[in-house]
Design an enzyme around this catalytic site. Structure first.
Site, PDB file in Angstrom:
ATOM      1  N   GLY A  67      23.190  51.754 -94.270  1.00 35.64           N
ATOM      2  CA  GLY A  67      23.421  53.135 -93.862  1.00 35.64           C
ATOM      3  C   GLY A  67      24.805  53.612 -94.233  1.00 35.64           C
ATOM      4  O   GLY A  67      24.991  54.765 -94.648  1.00 35.64           O
ATOM      5  N   TYR A 218       3.922  37.926 -77.982  1.00 27.08           N
ATOM      6  CA  TYR A 218       5.001  38.461 -78.820  1.00 27.08           C
ATOM      7  C   TYR A 218       5.546  37.408 -79.779  1.00 27.08           C
ATOM      8  O   TYR A 218       5.885  36.296 -79.366  1.00 27.08           O
ATOM      9  CB  TYR A 218       6.129  38.979 -77.940  1.00 27.08           C
ATOM     10  CG  TYR A 218       7.304  39.559 -78.689  1.00 27.08           C
ATOM     11  CD1 TYR A 218       7.268  40.861 -79.190  1.00 27.08           C
ATOM     12  CD2 TYR A 218       8.472  38.815 -78.891  1.00 27.08           C
ATOM     13  CE1 TYR A 218       8.352  41.400 -79.867  1.00 27.08           C
ATOM     14  CE2 TYR A 218       9.556  39.351 -79.562  1.00 27.08           C
ATOM     15  CZ  TYR A 218       9.485  40.643 -80.047  1.00 27.08           C
ATOM     16  OH  TYR A 218      10.565  41.173 -80.712  1.00 27.08           O
TER      17      TYR A 218
END
Length: 345
Positions: A67, A218
């Protein structure tokens, strides 16, 4: 206005994004594709000669890694970049470093936590109220392979951060993007930074609509793959809706490559003192992309004129690539859209 021009010679110090570095890659990604670029191309190379002054972009997760480099290169090309950052002090440091390197850079930063729907709503409201145009939305922020956690909105954290926060952000900014595209007659572009993990591994059902918060089932990398699959499906469903409504905005997704960034910070098996991490770190300069290369596909899809009109595509190595069959499932994309819309209501 997006135009091609001669690029001034500007090597820059690249101090804004400290993970810069050169790498001699052993991976077979140096061959240029039909775009004229490859996975070894850098963000500056794929935007060379582009004058993007007059454009405004939002880049999420802009205070580090990909970013940060995306922000720097867009600003180098004349884009006014608004960085969405969780850490405002880090955002200020990045802005100061970019402006020091590129005095004419137009960079601002605003607080944004993609894992919090309230934070996303505040960011979007503040931006929309500013009256600024919006040409480019770079949905870059992400977390990878975290232990099981729930967001502030009680949603599994990787899905909440990587997909749902960006889904809501995009939805709330769409009116501004449509208005900008209409008034400027310049194509708007939405770029979702996904990953090859969208392809594997992921849960057999693709998206665990009924078991999203099931801690017992998970698996951190499967959950990461699920969130990255959602990024591609999101871009594809946006494309379908834009084409149906005749809107001059494109939406694409991409794989940035394997980059040594702080995405790995939650992987306990690769803790700082782990021998595997030490080994990988020694090989990083040989087998991993550096940040300049990692941000290249994002900057290519965001700015390069070759991409004009392309939408619903998946890019890798600065070229169109084949996404997984699951990600091209239109029914799954629509189901995810409706599911996400219900979660953010």
């Amino acid at each position: 206005m997006l135009t091609l021009s001669e690029e001034p010679h500007n090597k820059g110090s690249h101090d804004a994004c400290p993970q810069h570095g050169h790498c001699l890659s052993l991976l077979p990604h140096c061959r240029n594709g039909s775009s004229g670029f490859s996975a070894s191309s850098t963000a500056e190379e794929v935007t060379r000669g582009i004058d993007a002054s007059g454009l405004t972009a939002i880049v999420t997760g802009a205070s580090s890694g990909l970013g940060c480099e995306t922000t720097r290169v867009l600003a180098l090309r004349g884009v006014h970049v608004i960085m969405g950052v969780r850490n405002m002090a880090a955002g200020r440091d990045v802005k100061d470093a970019i402006v020091k390197e590129i005095p004419a850079a137009k960079v601002d930063f605003m607080e944004l936590d993609l894992s919090s729907l309230a934070s996303v709503r505040k960011f979007a409201s503040d931006f929309n109220s500013s009256g600024r145009p919006l040409n480019l939305l770079i949905n870059n922020a992400g977390i990878m392979a975290t232990p099981f956690m729930l967001s502030k909105d009680n949603i599994e954290l990787q899905f909440a951060t990587n997909h749902l926060g960006h889904f809501l952000l995009t939805s709330l900014l769409l009116d501004t993007m449509k208005k900008t595209a209409r008034e400027s007659d310049i194509e708007g572009r939405i770029v979702n930074v996904s990953s090859e993990f969208h392809r594997y591994p992921y849960y057999p059902e693709g998206i665990r609509f009924d078991k999203l918060n099931d801690q017992s089932g998970y698996k951190r990398f499967l959950a990461y793959g699920q969130s990255k699959l959602a990024n591609v499906l999101h871009a594809n469903e946006l494309t379908r809706r834009f084409k149906e409504d005749g809107i001059n905005i494109t939406a694409n997704s991409l794989h940035p490559g394997i980059i040594a960034t702080n995405l790995f910070r939650h992987n306990v098996s690769l803790a700082n003192d782990n021998p595997i991490r030490v080994f990988l770190k020694s090989l990083a300069g040989l087998v991993l992309k550096n940040v300049e290369q990692g941000a290249a596909t994002t900057c290519y899809v965001a700015l390069n004129p070759q991409v004009k009109g392309a939408s619903g595509e998946y890019f890798s190595g600065c070229n169109v690539a084949a996404a997984s069959s699951e990600s091209r499932n239109a029914e799954l994309a629509k189901k995810l859209w409706d599911f996400s819309m219900d979660l953010v209501q």
